[in-house]
Structures are given as structure tokens and as C-alpha cells.
Design a protein around this motif. Structure first.
Motif, short mmCIF file in Angstrom:
data_model
loop_
_atom_site.label_atom_id
_atom_site.label_comp_id
_atom_site.label_asym_id
_atom_site.label_seq_id
_atom_site.Cartn_x
_atom_site.Cartn_y
_atom_site.Cartn_z
N ASP A 154 -11.49 8.12 -11.92
CA ASP A 154 -12.05 7.24 -12.76
C ASP A 154 -13.21 8.49 -13.49
O ASP A 154 -14.07 8.83 -12.65
CB ASP A 154 -12.93 6.23 -12.03
CG ASP A 154 -12.07 4.99 -12.06
OD1 ASP A 154 -10.86 4.89 -12.59
OD2 ASP A 154 -12.25 4.13 -11.00
N PRO A 206 0.98 -1.31 -0.01
CA PRO A 206 -0.07 -0.30 -0.07
C PRO A 206 0.90 1.31 -0.16
O PRO A 206 0.28 2.42 -0.28
CB PRO A 206 -0.82 0.02 1.27
CG PRO A 206 -0.06 -0.76 2.18
CD PRO A 206 0.90 -1.88 1.28
N HIS A 256 -6.48 -3.08 -8.85
CA HIS A 256 -5.19 -3.33 -7.95
C HIS A 256 -4.73 -1.96 -7.55
O HIS A 256 -4.48 -1.60 -6.37
CB HIS A 256 -4.30 -4.00 -8.67
CG HIS A 256 -2.94 -4.12 -8.07
ND1 HIS A 256 -2.73 -4.71 -6.74
CD2 HIS A 256 -1.67 -3.64 -8.62
CE1 HIS A 256 -1.50 -4.78 -6.48
NE2 HIS A 256 -0.92 -3.72 -7.43
N TRP A 257 -4.64 -1.07 -8.47
CA TRP A 257 -4.12 0.53 -8.36
C TRP A 257 -4.93 1.17 -7.57
O TRP A 257 -4.49 1.60 -6.56
CB TRP A 257 -3.98 1.36 -9.61
CG TRP A 257 -2.87 0.63 -10.69
CD1 TRP A 257 -3.13 0.50 -11.92
CD2 TRP A 257 -1.61 0.16 -10.32
NE1 TRP A 257 -2.03 -0.19 -12.57
CE2 TRP A 257 -1.16 -0.39 -11.60
CE3 TRP A 257 -0.97 0.27 -9.20
CZ2 TRP A 257 0.16 -0.78 -11.40
CZ3 TRP A 257 0.41 -0.44 -9.11
CH2 TRP A 257 1.20 -0.88 -10.23
N HIS A 258 -6.15 1.15 -7.57
CA HIS A 258 -7.06 1.74 -6.71
C HIS A 258 -7.03 1.04 -5.04
O HIS A 258 -7.06 2.09 -4.31
CB HIS A 258 -8.72 1.45 -7.09
CG HIS A 258 -9.10 2.48 -8.16
ND1 HIS A 258 -8.98 3.79 -8.05
CD2 HIS A 258 -9.40 2.43 -9.34
CE1 HIS A 258 -9.47 4.35 -9.02
NE2 HIS A 258 -9.87 3.29 -9.85
N LYS A 259 -6.75 -0.16 -5.17
CA LYS A 259 -6.64 -0.77 -3.90
C LYS A 259 -5.21 -0.20 -2.99
O LYS A 259 -5.24 0.31 -1.73
CB LYS A 259 -6.37 -2.05 -4.11
CG LYS A 259 -6.43 -3.13 -2.57
CD LYS A 259 -6.37 -4.40 -2.64
CE LYS A 259 -6.29 -5.14 -1.35
NZ LYS A 259 -5.98 -6.46 -1.67
N PRO A 319 -5.13 4.51 -2.97
CA PRO A 319 -6.24 5.21 -2.73
C PRO A 319 -6.25 6.57 -3.09
O PRO A 319 -5.51 7.22 -2.67
CB PRO A 319 -6.70 4.72 -1.54
CG PRO A 319 -5.59 4.34 -0.84
CD PRO A 319 -4.59 3.68 -1.69
N GLY A 320 -7.09 7.11 -3.93
CA GLY A 320 -7.34 8.47 -3.98
C GLY A 320 -6.44 9.06 -5.21
O GLY A 320 -6.43 10.21 -5.45
N GLU A 321 -5.63 8.49 -5.56
CA GLU A 321 -4.69 8.60 -6.55
C GLU A 321 -5.14 8.85 -8.04
O GLU A 321 -4.75 9.36 -8.90
CB GLU A 321 -3.49 7.89 -6.73
CG GLU A 321 -2.47 8.01 -5.38
CD GLU A 321 -1.69 9.21 -5.54
OE1 GLU A 321 -1.64 10.01 -6.42
OE2 GLU A 321 -1.14 9.62 -4.40
#
Length: 580
Positions: free
Chosen positions: A498, A333, A487-490, A493-495
């Protein structure tokens, strides 16, 4: 006749360009002077000049058997092997030649060519630099050196090398085109257009010179000029099938009637190569779709995609391995990123091809402090990193950031951010964030059925999107995309913002305000009118992006539901819940 007169007579014929006569004379010399190596060497040179390189090889070898120290024969043999794509053998032969004569620029140049053909770009550059040191004003060497710089990703250095080379060889057509290509990549469009126009003036009958000019005019929105040039191209070469497809995409229905008849007649040729059949099928498909004949268009799209898929099959196993490697190496993370990132900041617009990335880039590019730079090439570097499981630690991240900064075109001093809209960067969000801590990411999320349909109707001639010609392959790639974005959202987060394509085209004001806020920009009304600010567009969206934003492409898949069934059946419902 004496050895001297035989040799002199043969050389004179060859130097006059009378290669058939010189070949006959050389063969006679071989019979009269069986142990003299010059005659088989000259005979081989003549055969190469007559484009019979395969026949020349045993004659070069004969010359070397008569005189193992015959440098010219060895160098010539290596050059012939390069032309025959026997690159590894060519390197062995040429390496021995330069051990005997390290100042042979031709030998070094052909080692560079062989290494480039093998994909050994860094060693190709080293050989090209050696050749340039020996023959600094040789036009082929100058072009090869610039080309080698481009291949390893040093775009600005390649452009500088091209400009220097043009001072020495201002009328070299290949050099003009390479320079124009690099200028176009760097968004220096007026200079690129000027060089292509110069090349067309120098070679007004050369198809390979005129075609890039037509494409350049299209990317700049000059359709009338592009059409006139394309029609001229077809008069010069009625078998320019790629030009036919280009025309079919932007001509009116009335103009396409005649083109359709031309394409149908061309299909009667039973000896057509698969790639040319694909161009003609796509041409007919585009025209019939424009005319509203959906059934006929789909029939031609099926044929067109089948032809391309056979030639450029999708490697699902390789794509899966790269995908798994990226996820396994970016599983935690805590992705801190570069703590001292350079300005201006990059904005990465990612997604799937035909999901709205070009439209999004254009909305951002309408902001006075944002530079739209099209599709940059970092994804190629990152692909090799994860495909070959190379390290990507702090040193590699720093080098990537430095390379990106080196390759930025000249930007206004008030530029806050630039946009890289390479869709494939969705795979590399973690690595890019590690290299560019101030980067922003916008992911275009569109109904996968509409994206698949749009890809199915597109001919990506670069060969980089090989999955788009097979419905099951499209689904496989889409599943990988959805999985890695989750995966990237996990882990970040917030980066990532969408942005649903459907929202973007139905409410451009609200959507662009969200985009501006995510990127740290003050929203401007110009962002809601992207069609008024479209500059150079070099993707399949070059015609659509110059129109006012519309919703015509939303839910278009419904008309093609039966055709898309194999694609939908392969989509993972856990990754695409909206399709069930």
C-alpha cells in the motif's frame, strides 16, 4: 423500349455515379417490367448510395419476392441491414446468401461486421478470416481482419496483420489509424507518430485523421505542436468541441480567454447534443478553474457531469454482482499462483483512477530495467470472466499468461519487469496472482475526497469510468474498491504494497525505495525524478506527470467540502475510517 435497353440504360447511369437519374430510370423500369427483379434491386442500390438505406430495404425485399434465388439482392439486403444496425436480421439474411454462394467475400465481410456490432468477437474474426481467404487484397477486409484480432485481445497479431495490410494498401487512412493506435498501445511511439503524420498528409482536411495526431503529440509531450494542430482543427471545424476541451487543459490563462468566449458562443446553439454540451461545459469549467474562479468552475462541472451521467449511467447492481462473484471465488488463504511464471515479471500498479497510478508507473519506468507499458487490457478479459461467471482454472490462467506474453512489445534483453498501471486491476489481484506467480502489486491509496474531486473534474471520454459523473455512484465504487482491497490483504498477506499518495509526493526518495524493494529492484536516483523520464502518457495525468513531483493536489478537497458532501455521506466509515 425493350427490357435489355431499359436495363442497360439504368445500369450505365448507376455505374457513372448518377444515382438520382439511375433511381428514376429504375423506377420507370419497375413500372414497365413489373416482374423483373433487377429494377427494384438497382433502385435499392441507388438509394443506399444516397444514404437512404431504410427506403432501400423494401425494394430489396420486392426483388427477392420476384426471384427468391436472386443472390445479389439477398446479399445487398443483408448489407443494408448491417448499416441500419439490424444485425441479427442481417446475419440471417447473409447466412442464407452464403449458403447459396459460399465464395461471396462481401457477404462474409458483412457477417463479420454484424457479429462485431453484436459483441460476438470470436465469430466476427472467423467470418473476417473467411472473407480474407476469398478477397485477400480487399482493403476493407484487411482492416476488418486486423480489427477483429484486436477485439479478441491478440494485439501483436493484429499489429502484424496491419503491417501486412499496409503493404497492399499503404494509403488506406482507416488502416493507418488502426495501425498507429496499436503501435501506440505497444509503446512504439515514433512509428505511430510517423503513420499518423502520413495519414494527415494524405487527408489534410479530415478532422477524424488530424485529431488522433494531435492527441499523439500531446501524449509524447509535444504541446506546442499539438496546440498548433488543435487550432488548425478548430478552423477546419469550429464545432470540434472535443478539441476545445483538449486545448483548455494545456493552454495558458491568456490563451484560454479567447477559447472561453468561443465556448460560450457555441453554447447558444439550442440544438446541441448532450455530448457536445458536456464538452463545452468541461471546457468552461477547466478554464474558470485555471483562472481561479472556483464558484463558476464548480457550476460548469456540475452541468458537465450531469450531461455525461444521463448518457452513460452507472450500473451499480452489475458492479456489485461482479464484486461479490470475485470475492466468493477467491475466499481462501492459499493462492499459490503460477509456479513457472514467464519473464519479465509484471508489476501491477492498482488503485482508483486519479490516485497516483501514473506517477507511480513513471517512477518505476525511470529504472533502467523496467518497461512502463501503460494500461494493458487484461482487465477486460477478466471482467467478462467474472461478469458471465466463466471458469478460471489452471487452463484459463495459463491462456491468460500466454496471451499477455504474446502481446508484450519488443523489450530490451535486460528488462527485469514491466508495469501495467490499469487501476481497475485492483479487482483482479487474486486472479492475476494465480496467472502470474511472480507478479508484484502496488496499491495507491489516496484520500478519497481528493480522488473524487479529481475524477469529478475529469472527462473520461472512453466511457469506461461511468461512475465518475455522479457523486453517489463514485462513493459506491470507492466502497467496493476499499472492500476488495481489504479482502486481498486478508487472503494474500504481504503480497501488496500500500503506497499512500500523500507519502509519495511528500517524500519521493523514501517512497520509491519502498517501491523498489517490494518489486525486487535495486533503487536508482532516477526513480525520484519521474518528470525527467516521462515518455508516452495516454491518461488524464499526461500534463501533470511532466512536472516535478509536488504536493499541490493534497487536501484540495477542503476548498470543495460542501460540493463533495453527498459523496462523503455515502462512504462506508468502516472502510474509510480516515474521513470521520
Amino acid at each position: 423500349m425493350t427490357l435489355f435497353t431499359d436495363l442497360q440504360s439504368t445500369l450505365n447511369l448507376a455505374q457513372q455515379g448518377r444515382y438520382k437519374a439511375a433511381l428514376k430510370s429504375a423506377r420507370a423500369g419497375m413500372r414497365r417490367h413489373k416482374k423483373h427483379p433487377a429494377f427494384p434491386n438497382i433502385a435499392a442500390v441507388c438509394l443506399c448510395s444516397m444514404d437512404k438505406k431504410r427506403e432501400a430495404v423494401p425494394l430489396y425485399q420486392k426483388a427477392l419476392s420476384l426471384d427468391p434465388n436472386f443472390h445479389d439482392a439477398r446479399r445487398n439486403l443483408g448489407m443494408a441491414l448491417v448499416s441500419l444496425h439490424q444485425n441479427e436480421n442481417a446475419i440471417k439474411v447473409l447466412s442464407k446468401a452464403i449458403r447459396n454462394n459460399p465464395r461471396d467475400g462481401q457477404a462474409w465481410r458483412h457477417i463479420a461486421l454484424a457479429r462485431r456490432n453484436l459483441g460476438d468477437d470470436r465469430n466476427a474474426l472467423a467470418a473476417a478470416e473467411k472473407a480474407l481467404e476469398i478477397e485477400p487484397e480487399n482493403e476493407d477486409t484487411l482492416k476488418l481482419h486486423a480489427d477483429a484480432l484486436e477485439k479478441i485481445g491478440h494485439i501483436s497479431a493484429a499489429l502484424e496483420a496491419c503491417r501486412s495490410a499496409l503493404k497492399i494498401a499503404p494509403s488506406n487512412i482507416n488502416l493507418l489509424e488502426l495501425t498507429a493506435s496499436l503501435l501506440s498501445y505497444q509503446c512504439i511511439t515514433d512509428e505511430a507518430l510517423s503513420l499518423r503524420q502520413k495519414a494527415a498528409t494524405l487527408a489534410p482536411q479530415d478532422i477524424e485523421t488530424l485529431a488522433p495526431l494531435a492527441t499523439q503529440l500531446l501524449t509524447m509531450g509535444q504541446q506546442a505542436e499539438a496546440r498548433s494542430l488543435c487550432l488548425g482543427l478548430l478552423k477546419l471545424s469550429p464545432v470540434s468541441y472535443s478539441t476545445m476541451e483538449e486545448l483548455s487543459l494545456f493552454q495558458t490563462k491568456e490563451q484560454n480567454v479567447e477559447l472561453r468566449n468561443t465556448a460560450l458562443k457555441a453554447l447558444d446553439n439550442s440544438s446541441l447534443q448532450a455530448s457536445n454540451r458536456a464538452y463545452l461545459y468541461f471546457t468552461l469549467a477547466h478554464i474558470d478553474r485555471q483562472a481561479g474562479d472556483v464558484s463558476s468552475a464548480e457550476n460548469y462541472y456540475v452541468r458537465a457531469n450531469r450531461e455525461v451521467a444521463k448518457k452513460t449511467p452507472y450500473d451499480a447492481a452489475r458492479e456489485t454482482n461482479v464484486h461479490k462473484n470475485i470475492i466468493s471465488r477467491y475466499s481462501g488463504p492459499d493462492l499459490v499462483g503460477n509456479q513457472d511464471p514467464p519473464d519479465p515479471r509484471p508489476i501491477y500498479v492498482v488503485g482508483l483512477p486519479r490516485s497516483g497510478t501514473t506517477l507511480t508507473e513513471t517512477t518505476l519506468g525511470a529504472h533502467p530495467n523496467v518497461a512502463p507499458l501503460g494500461e494493458r487490457r487484461l482487465s477486460k478479459i477478466l471482467l467478462s470472466t467474472f461478469q458471465d461467471d466463466l471458469p478460471f482454472g489452471a487452463d484459463e490462467q495459463k491462456k491468460l499468461a500466454e496471451l499477455q506474453q504474446e502481446n508484450l512489445p519488443p523489450l530490451p534483453s535486460d528488462t527485469f519487469a514491466y508495469v501495467d498501471k490499469m487501476p481497475e486491476n485492483h479487482r483482479y489481484i487474486g486472479p492475476l496472482k494465480s496467472a502470474f506467480g511472480n507478479a508484484r502489486f502496488i496499491n495507491l491509496r489516496r484520500d478519497p475526497r481528493d480522488v473524487a474531486l479529481s475524477q469529478w473534474h475529469s472527462h473520461f471520454t472512453s466511457g469506461s469510468i461511468t461512475y465518475s459523473y455522479d457523486l453517489k455512484a463514485i462513493a459506491h465504487k470507492f466502497n467496493l474498491y476499499a472492500e476488495i482491497m481489504a479482502h486481498w490483504h486478508k487472503v494474500m498477506p504481504g503480497e501488496i504494497l500500500d503506497m499512500p499518495y500523500e507519502d509519495l509526493v511528500s517524500d519521493i526518495d523514501t517512497s520509491t525505495k519502498k517501491i523498489a524493494e517490494h518489486c525486487g529492484l535495486d533503487w536508482t536516483p532516477s526513480m525520484a525524478q519521474p518528470h525527467k523520464h516521462a515518455g508516452q502518457v495516454r491518461t488524464m495525468s499526461l500534463h501533470q506527470v511532466r512536472q516535478p513531483v509536488h504536493k499541490k493536489s493534497v487536501n484540495k478537497w477542503i476548498q470543495h467540502e460542501e460540493m463533495l458532501a453527498p459523496f462523503v455521506a455515502e462512504l462506508d466509515p468502516g472502510l474509510w475510517p480516515e474521513i470521520r
